[in-house]
Write an enzyme that holds these catalytic residues in place. Structure first.
Site, PDB file in Angstrom:
ATOM      1  N   ALA A 190       0.855  -1.204   0.000  1.00  0.00           N
ATOM      2  CA  ALA A 190       0.000   0.000   0.000  1.00  0.00           C
ATOM      3  C   ALA A 190       0.882   1.241   0.000  1.00  0.00           C
ATOM      4  O   ALA A 190       0.717   2.155   0.804  1.00  0.00           O
ATOM      5  CB  ALA A 190      -0.930  -0.011   1.210  1.00  0.00           C
ATOM      6  N   GLY A 191       1.852   1.261  -0.921  1.00  0.00           N
ATOM      7  CA  GLY A 191       2.704   2.443  -1.075  1.00  0.00           C
ATOM      8  C   GLY A 191       2.130   3.346  -2.148  1.00  0.00           C
ATOM      9  O   GLY A 191       0.968   3.211  -2.544  1.00  0.00           O
ATOM     10  N   VAL A 192       2.971   4.250  -2.650  1.00  0.00           N
ATOM     11  CA  VAL A 192       2.515   5.250  -3.613  1.00  0.00           C
ATOM     12  C   VAL A 192       1.937   4.578  -4.866  1.00  0.00           C
ATOM     13  O   VAL A 192       0.805   4.859  -5.288  1.00  0.00           O
ATOM     14  CB  VAL A 192       3.693   6.172  -4.013  1.00  0.00           C
ATOM     15  N   ILE A 193       2.707   3.664  -5.461  1.00  0.00           N
ATOM     16  CA  ILE A 193       2.277   3.055  -6.731  1.00  0.00           C
ATOM     17  C   ILE A 193       1.067   2.153  -6.508  1.00  0.00           C
ATOM     18  O   ILE A 193       0.110   2.166  -7.286  1.00  0.00           O
ATOM     19  CB  ILE A 193       3.456   2.298  -7.392  1.00  0.00           C
ATOM     20  N   GLU A 212      -0.645  -4.911   3.040  1.00  0.00           N
ATOM     21  CA  GLU A 212       0.567  -4.158   3.356  1.00  0.00           C
ATOM     22  C   GLU A 212       1.260  -4.810   4.554  1.00  0.00           C
ATOM     23  O   GLU A 212       0.648  -5.005   5.600  1.00  0.00           O
ATOM     24  CB  GLU A 212       0.191  -2.697   3.671  1.00  0.00           C
ATOM     25  N   GLY A 279       8.091  -2.238  -4.314  1.00  0.00           N
ATOM     26  CA  GLY A 279       9.287  -1.409  -4.432  1.00  0.00           C
ATOM     27  C   GLY A 279      10.020  -1.685  -5.734  1.00  0.00           C
ATOM     28  O   GLY A 279       9.592  -2.526  -6.541  1.00  0.00           O
ATOM     29  N   ARG A 280      11.069  -0.945  -5.948  1.00  0.00           N
ATOM     30  CA  ARG A 280      11.836  -1.059  -7.188  1.00  0.00           C
ATOM     31  C   ARG A 280      13.314  -1.191  -6.844  1.00  0.00           C
ATOM     32  O   ARG A 280      13.752  -0.727  -5.794  1.00  0.00           O
ATOM     33  CB  ARG A 280      11.590   0.177  -8.069  1.00  0.00           C
ATOM     34  N   HIS A 452      -8.839  34.851  -4.532  1.00  0.00           N
ATOM     35  CA  HIS A 452     -10.067  34.272  -3.986  1.00  0.00           C
ATOM     36  C   HIS A 452     -11.072  34.059  -5.123  1.00  0.00           C
ATOM     37  O   HIS A 452     -11.223  34.942  -5.962  1.00  0.00           O
ATOM     38  CB  HIS A 452     -10.675  35.217  -2.951  1.00  0.00           C
TER      39      HIS A 452
HETATM   40  P1  FAD Z   1      14.062   5.243 -15.815  1.00  0.00           P
HETATM   41  O1  FAD Z   1      12.902   6.102 -16.062  1.00  0.00           O
HETATM   42  O2  FAD Z   1      13.829   3.857 -15.330  1.00  0.00           O
HETATM   43  O3  FAD Z   1      14.881   5.202 -17.172  1.00  0.00           O
HETATM   44  C1  FAD Z   1      16.043   4.433 -17.322  1.00  0.00           C
HETATM   45  C2  FAD Z   1      16.243   4.135 -18.793  1.00  0.00           C
HETATM   46  O4  FAD Z   1      17.517   3.527 -18.953  1.00  0.00           O
HETATM   47  C3  FAD Z   1      15.221   3.147 -19.348  1.00  0.00           C
HETATM   48  O5  FAD Z   1      14.735   3.614 -20.566  1.00  0.00           O
HETATM   49  C4  FAD Z   1      16.017   1.870 -19.530  1.00  0.00           C
HETATM   50  O6  FAD Z   1      15.521   1.052 -20.586  1.00  0.00           O
HETATM   51  C5  FAD Z   1      17.387   2.430 -19.851  1.00  0.00           C
HETATM   52  N1  FAD Z   1      18.499   1.495 -19.613  1.00  0.00           N
HETATM   53  C6  FAD Z   1      18.704   0.697 -18.541  1.00  0.00           C
HETATM   54  N2  FAD Z   1      19.857   0.012 -18.684  1.00  0.00           N
HETATM   55  C7  FAD Z   1      20.365   0.383 -19.885  1.00  0.00           C
HETATM   56  C8  FAD Z   1      21.525   0.025 -20.613  1.00  0.00           C
HETATM   57  N3  FAD Z   1      22.415  -0.837 -20.127  1.00  0.00           N
HETATM   58  N4  FAD Z   1      21.726   0.593 -21.821  1.00  0.00           N
HETATM   59  C9  FAD Z   1      20.842   1.487 -22.335  1.00  0.00           C
HETATM   60  N5  FAD Z   1      19.734   1.863 -21.678  1.00  0.00           N
HETATM   61  C10 FAD Z   1      19.510   1.326 -20.473  1.00  0.00           C
HETATM   62  N6  FAD Z   1       7.807   9.445 -10.226  1.00  0.00           N
HETATM   63  C11 FAD Z   1       7.371  10.712 -10.039  1.00  0.00           C
HETATM   64  O7  FAD Z   1       8.183  11.608  -9.786  1.00  0.00           O
HETATM   65  N7  FAD Z   1       6.035  11.031 -10.142  1.00  0.00           N
HETATM   66  C12 FAD Z   1       5.107  10.089 -10.415  1.00  0.00           C
HETATM   67  O8  FAD Z   1       3.923  10.395 -10.502  1.00  0.00           O
HETATM   68  C13 FAD Z   1       5.528   8.752 -10.618  1.00  0.00           C
HETATM   69  N8  FAD Z   1       4.638   7.792 -10.918  1.00  0.00           N
HETATM   70  C14 FAD Z   1       5.067   6.531 -11.153  1.00  0.00           C
HETATM   71  C15 FAD Z   1       4.128   5.563 -11.460  1.00  0.00           C
HETATM   72  C16 FAD Z   1       4.529   4.270 -11.720  1.00  0.00           C
HETATM   73  C17 FAD Z   1       3.502   3.225 -12.065  1.00  0.00           C
HETATM   74  C18 FAD Z   1       5.920   3.940 -11.665  1.00  0.00           C
HETATM   75  C19 FAD Z   1       6.392   2.545 -11.952  1.00  0.00           C
HETATM   76  C20 FAD Z   1       6.868   4.899 -11.347  1.00  0.00           C
HETATM   77  C21 FAD Z   1       6.448   6.206 -11.083  1.00  0.00           C
HETATM   78  N9  FAD Z   1       7.360   7.197 -10.747  1.00  0.00           N
HETATM   79  C22 FAD Z   1       6.920   8.474 -10.516  1.00  0.00           C
HETATM   80  C23 FAD Z   1       8.802   6.937 -10.621  1.00  0.00           C
HETATM   81  C24 FAD Z   1       9.545   7.405 -11.885  1.00  0.00           C
HETATM   82  O9  FAD Z   1       8.993   6.762 -12.997  1.00  0.00           O
HETATM   83  C25 FAD Z   1      11.022   7.100 -11.753  1.00  0.00           C
HETATM   84  O10 FAD Z   1      11.521   7.712 -10.574  1.00  0.00           O
HETATM   85  C26 FAD Z   1      11.783   7.652 -12.945  1.00  0.00           C
HETATM   86  O11 FAD Z   1      11.337   7.092 -14.149  1.00  0.00           O
HETATM   87  C27 FAD Z   1      13.280   7.376 -12.793  1.00  0.00           C
HETATM   88  O12 FAD Z   1      13.945   7.962 -13.859  1.00  0.00           O
HETATM   89  P2  FAD Z   1      15.351   7.401 -14.370  1.00  0.00           P
HETATM   90  O13 FAD Z   1      15.678   8.213 -15.571  1.00  0.00           O
HETATM   91  O14 FAD Z   1      16.298   7.353 -13.248  1.00  0.00           O
HETATM   92  O15 FAD Z   1      15.076   5.879 -14.780  1.00  0.00           O
END
Ligand code: FAD
Length: 476
Positions: A190-193, A212, A279-280, A452
């Site tokens: 029961a986290g954000v996602i 949770e 989690g991720r 307002h």
């Molecule tokens: P990512 O977005 O994961 O991008 C990493 C990229 O690197 C990917 O395209 C991947 O394919 C690529 N990659 C990986 N390894 C390699 C490699 N070896 N070579 C080439 N490419 C590679 N965050 C918010 O702030 N607000 C929200 O409302 C929100 N909602 C979310 C809802 C859901 C359902 C989910 C799952 C996540 C949500 N998040 C939200 C979290 C947010 O999506 C992540 O924090 C964000 O995408 C992280 O960005 P990033 O660029 O670090 O990584």
């Protein structure tokens, strides 16, 4: 093998990587961005988790499902009668997909105009800042770089006791793709996602049970706000079971039986679909050759300092793959900071003013410290609160649940945190972020004129309430 030379090679084109690439190019550097995101249909797109299966598609469905839910339950109060309301889920999913497509192709256009070389392939860091790039057809090239930015993001954690099967037991990405509304939906975590995805399907008619493991609901959120939110979610029909530690899940035909321990007893619940959002984890598999000399921390994140420098010279790491909250805007700020530092500018990220938002209804948003954290620090403080029930705009919107809470230092009046549960909390929190960025006091907010009738008046009144001078509420 050909070798091309760049000032900067970014591995990962999500919200941390692509802004790093664009900013570095704006600053006159030659830049390549290598990204290996693959959609379920095999096509490749920039944008990472955020644009493809995260922030954007989830918010598109949250908006659509909220409109449906309000049409069903609330329009009557406005005197609007709709006969025969129906749901076209395929059309709803189609709208979501179009938004994703527009934004992801938009990145390629941004790259083109900024002069970033876009490479849809897999990257691997070798020694001496050389990046091996492997395309879908297996062909390889090596890019040389003066600086490398690692921005490979994160991926959902799979529980060994209930592995994903893509059909009945799914991760957050698959949970955005259902072609039918599940009758009974289980959500683990029961986290954000979990709350956001649970909200989408609840509003469209699913019975939702959230399991949770923790005994506390949303422990990262201010306790008073979390309590208020829990009350609202229960009122919406969510079955939230805290202290429920899952032990397994059996799929039999169309039914998933989830087993869990709660209050010392083994229990079970049957659902049609099960979303596991516990989690991720950072993505580093196959990314780093040993000679790259990039160290990970004890939790598998790429170890970085405050400025996102890794253990290898001129190799940077930003976004979900490094410590800190897994939020798109946190990654963006880090990516831009890295680009600016690479170009010789001064830059830093103010980690104490990163806002968080949960896009449920009501929304939950916060920045800074919770009351418990301030209390634990031993600092004397004042609290001001204001309920949306006393705000004219909230009444007009028919969204009166929730409140704004502001915590200020008792001696210096500095704003230490703001916590909101209520309509548009994710938009309202921006005022507190700006105020904190400028080290504003509660009095500064008190003296700021708010239009307002707006929801922002609730923020204003919460600031007034810090000194017990709110106009539209009792100052207890
Ligand atoms: P990512 O977005 O994961 O991008 C990493 C990229 O690197 C990917 O395209 C991947 O394919 C690529 N990659 C990986 N390894 C390699 C490699 N070896 N070579 C080439 N490419 C590679 N965050 C918010 O702030 N607000 C929200 O409302 C929100 N909602 C979310 C809802 C859901 C359902 C989910 C799952 C996540 C949500 N998040 C939200 C979290 C947010 O999506 C992540 O924090 C964000 O995408 C992280 O960005 P990033 O660029 O670090 O990584």
């Amino acid at each position: 093998m050909s070798e091309q030379q760049f000032d900067v090679v970014v591995i990962g084109g999500g919200p941390a990587g692509y802004p790093a690439a664009i900013r570095a190019a704006q600053l006159g550097l030659s830049v390549a961005c290598v990204d290996d995101w693959k959609n379920s249909d095999g096509t490749r797109q920039f944008g990472g988790t955020c644009l493809n299966v995260g922030c954007i598609p989830s918010k598109a469905l949250l908006e659509s499902s909220e409109l449906y839910h309000r049409a069903e339950t609330e329009f009557g109060t406005h005197g609007i009668e709709i006969g025969g309301l129906t749901l076209d889920l395929a059309a709803m999913q189609g709208r979501k997909q179009r938004i994703v497509k527009q934004l992801t192709t938009g990145i390629e256009a941004l790259f083109e105009s900024a002069g970033v070389t876009a490479i849809k392939a897999r990257g691997r860091l070798l020694g001496d800042r050389r990046v091996e790039v492997t395309s879908d057809d297996g062909s390889q090239q090596v890019l040389g770089a003066e600086h490398v930015v690692l921005a490979t993001g994160s991926t959902p954690i799979e529980l060994p006791v209930m592995p994903f099967d893509g059909q009945r037991i799914v991760d957050s990405a698959d949970a955005l793709e259902f072609s039918e509304v599940p009758g009974r939906l289980g959500v683990i975590g029961a986290g954000v996602i979990g709350l956001e995805l649970g909200s989408v399907w609840r509003r469209l008619g699913a019975e939702v049970v959230l399991l949770e493991a923790l005994d506390t609901f949303l422990p990262i959120v201010d306790e008073q706000v979390a309590r208020d939110a829990l009350k609202q979610f229960k009122r919406q029909g969510f079955d939230i079971r805290l202290g429920a530690r899952v032990t397994g899940a059996d799929v039999d035909g169309e039914i998933v039986t989830v087993s869990y321990d709660a209050a010392g007893a083994a229990q079970q619940v049957e659902v049609d679909k099960l979303i596991v959002c516990v989690g991720r984890r950072p993505v580093t598999d196959g990314l780093l050759a040993p000679e790259a000399s990039v160290e990970l921390d004890d939790q598998g994140f790429i170890a970085v300092d405050q400025s996102c420098r890794t253990s290898a010279p001129k190799v940077w790491a930003v976004g979900d793959v490094v410590r800190g909250p897994m939020l798109a805007h946190k990654g963006t700020e880090e990516g831009v900071m890295a680009a600016e530092l690479i170009a010789g500018h001064a830059a830093e990220v103010n980690y104490s003013t990163i806002p968080s938002v949960i896009y449920t209804a009501p929304e939950i948003a916060w920045v800074g410290k919770t009351e418990a954290e301030v209390k634990a620090s031993g600092r004397a403080y004042n609290v001001g609160t204001f309920p949306f029930g006393a705000n004219g705009r909230a009444k007009a919107l028919q969204q009166v649940a929730g409140m704004v809470k502001l915590i200020a230092d008792r001696e210096y009046d500095e704003i230490l945190g703001m916590h909101i549960v209520g309509p548009m909390a994710g938009e309202l929190i921006a005022e507190a972020v700006l105020a904190m960025e400028f080290s504003a006091s509660a009095e500064d907010l008190q003296r700021t004129i708010h239009a307002h009738p707006t929801l922002t008046e609730a923020v204003h009144e919460a600031a007034l309430s810090v000194d017990k001078r709110a106009i539209h509420a009792l100052n207890r």
